[in-house]
Enzyme design. Structure first.
Site, PDB file in Angstrom:
ATOM      1  CE  LYS A 180      -3.492  11.865  -5.688  1.00  0.00           C
ATOM      2  NZ  LYS A 180      -3.979  10.834  -4.672  1.00  0.00           N
ATOM      3  CB  THR A 191     -11.391  10.216 -10.832  1.00  0.00           C
ATOM      4  OG1 THR A 191     -10.504   9.319 -10.215  1.00  0.00           O
ATOM      5  CG2 THR A 191     -10.794  11.331 -11.850  1.00  0.00           C
ATOM      6  CD  GLU A 277      -1.831   2.765  -5.045  1.00  0.00           C
ATOM      7  OE1 GLU A 277      -1.777   3.983  -4.220  1.00  0.00           O
ATOM      8  OE2 GLU A 277      -2.628   2.015  -4.546  1.00  0.00           O
ATOM      9  CG  ASN A 400      -2.434   0.196  -1.971  1.00  0.00           C
ATOM     10  OD1 ASN A 400      -2.920   1.049  -1.497  1.00  0.00           O
ATOM     11  ND2 ASN A 400      -2.204  -0.435  -3.002  1.00  0.00           N
TER      12      ASN A 400
END
Length: 405
Positions: A180, A191, A277, A400
């Site tokens: 993920k 990571t 993102e 975010n």
């Protein structure tokens, strides 16, 4: 020995013989899957790498201790809560997760690993998590891989799985994994969360060597936002349930195995970057002709992490001046008057000087594609490196800005 053909196969970690998984909702998130279990029917050897962030989450600290034993039976991982910066209580909560799964599986606690991902600084709803572990155990199956991959997602838009098969001495071996990651991607030794299994047979020290080499050119060569997580961990376990003989250092079999492992990690790493993102583009940044490979890596990451460069990628603006500025700020030694820059083979800078508006327009047209290459030649030596990165859009800020709401 004839080089083994590596074939992509369906599935992820549960494609490996003797591996079962499950994904359940334990209540950290309101209604989504948020707890994953992966278990090996036979105790396995294990290796791992973890974040170099000094603010390590409680489960990372626990895993670092567990890795010293080199044995693996299962891992439990939750999403929605990082259990990071939670003090001694967070460490007790991580240990409770380990101990609960150890009792249920009737395996030594030293063989059980724990991972978490999500919001930093909040205590886990540990009673919900412990109940979820029992629920997950009851649902362990070879069909549970995708649910497990979904259960560790945070801002990811889709699960990330990969599996390959190869033959070693005529015996089939499978490597499968899941990961993920979408934001907070600037790894160093690992990571996000990544769990990879194989039915090959190998010692823990040998797995550690292979994993560190494979991570170097895959997970350590990607970036989304230049922010290193507190919770990064990669685990590689080998349960030896194939009929292939044990892997040994310095053999063609190990070379073939390592190539297959690198393919798995490379595919998972690429999935993470593509799912960055708010990302709309995937960019391959290649630096050539640096004094050393180390310098090339520094330069490539400096460009790949630059917010000004990334926003130019999003705006499809071939603003090569931002690339030159990022190179100059990287700290490596080179002569700016020798730099060449090309975008998808279209030269835009030669001898440190731009080639004009016509070249920039042609390059900008290529930037409309969802994927393109940026190639930089420093003409200072033979070092080279590649980093995968994304653009940066308004969506990254929105995701975010509202992450905890």
């Amino acid at each position: 020995m004839k080089q083994s053909t590596i074939r992509d196969i369906p599935g992820g970690v549960t494609a490996v013989k003797g591996v079962r998984a499950a994904g359940v909702c334990c209540g950290i998130k309101q209604s989504a899957l948020d707890l994953a279990l992966i278990a090996s029917d036979r105790p396995a050897t294990v290796a791992g790498v973890t974040t170099s962030n000094r603010s390590k989450a409680a489960p990372v600290l626990l895993c670092e201790r567990q890795l010293k034993g080199g044995r693996f039976s299962a891992v439990v991982a939750n999403s929605g809560n990082a259990n990071a910066c939670t003090g001694s209580q967070g460490e007790r909560d991580a240990a409770q997760m380990r101990d609960r799964l150890a009792r249920i599986l009737d395996r030594p606690a030293g063989e059980i690993f724990v991972a978490s991902t999500g919001v930093i600084g909040k205590r886990l709803p540990i009673s919900k998590v412990l109940s979820g572990i029992r629920k997950g155990f009851e649902r362990l199956s070879v069909e549970g891989g995708e649910a497990a991959a979904r259960a560790i997602m945070t801002t990811d838009t889709h699960p990330k799985q990969a599996a390959v098969s190869l033959e070693l001495d005529g015996k089939p071996v499978i490597i499968g994994g899941m990961a993920k990651g979408s934001g907070m991607i600037a790894p160093n030794l690992a990571t996000m969360l990544c769990f990879v299994g194989t039915d090959a047979q190998a010692s823990a020290p040998l797995l550690r060597q292979v994993l560190r080499r494979a991570v170097g050119n895959t997970f350590n060569a990607i970036t989304v936002d230049g922010c290193m997580s507190t919770n990064d961990i990669v685990l590689l376990f080998a349960n030896g349930m194939s009929d292939a003989p044990p892997l040994k250092a310095g053999t063609p079999k190990l070379v073939a195995f390592e190539e297959a492992l690198s393919q798995i990690l490379s595919r998972l790493a690429r999935m993470i970057v593509k799912d960055g993102e708010g990302a709309t583009k995937l960019i391959r940044v290649e630096v050539r002709g640096s004094r050393t490979a180390h310098d090339a890596g520094i330069a490539a990451k400096a460009v790949a992490d630059s917010a000004l460069v990334k926003t130019a990628f999003f705006g499809e603006d071939c603003n090569w001046g931002r690339i030159m500025a990022a190179l100059g700020a990287s700290g490596i030694r080179f002569d700016p008057s020798r730099v060449e820059i090309a975008l998808d083979t279209i030269p835009v800078v030669r001898n440190g000087v731009g080639l004009g508006e016509a070249a920039e327009r042609r390059a900008a047209a290529r930037m409309r594609r969802p994927e393109f290459d940026l190639t930089i030649h420093l003409h200072a030596g033979t070092g080279e490196a590649i980093v995968l990165t994304t653009d940066m859009s308004e969506a990254y800020v929105r995701i975010n800005a509202g992450y905890r709401s």
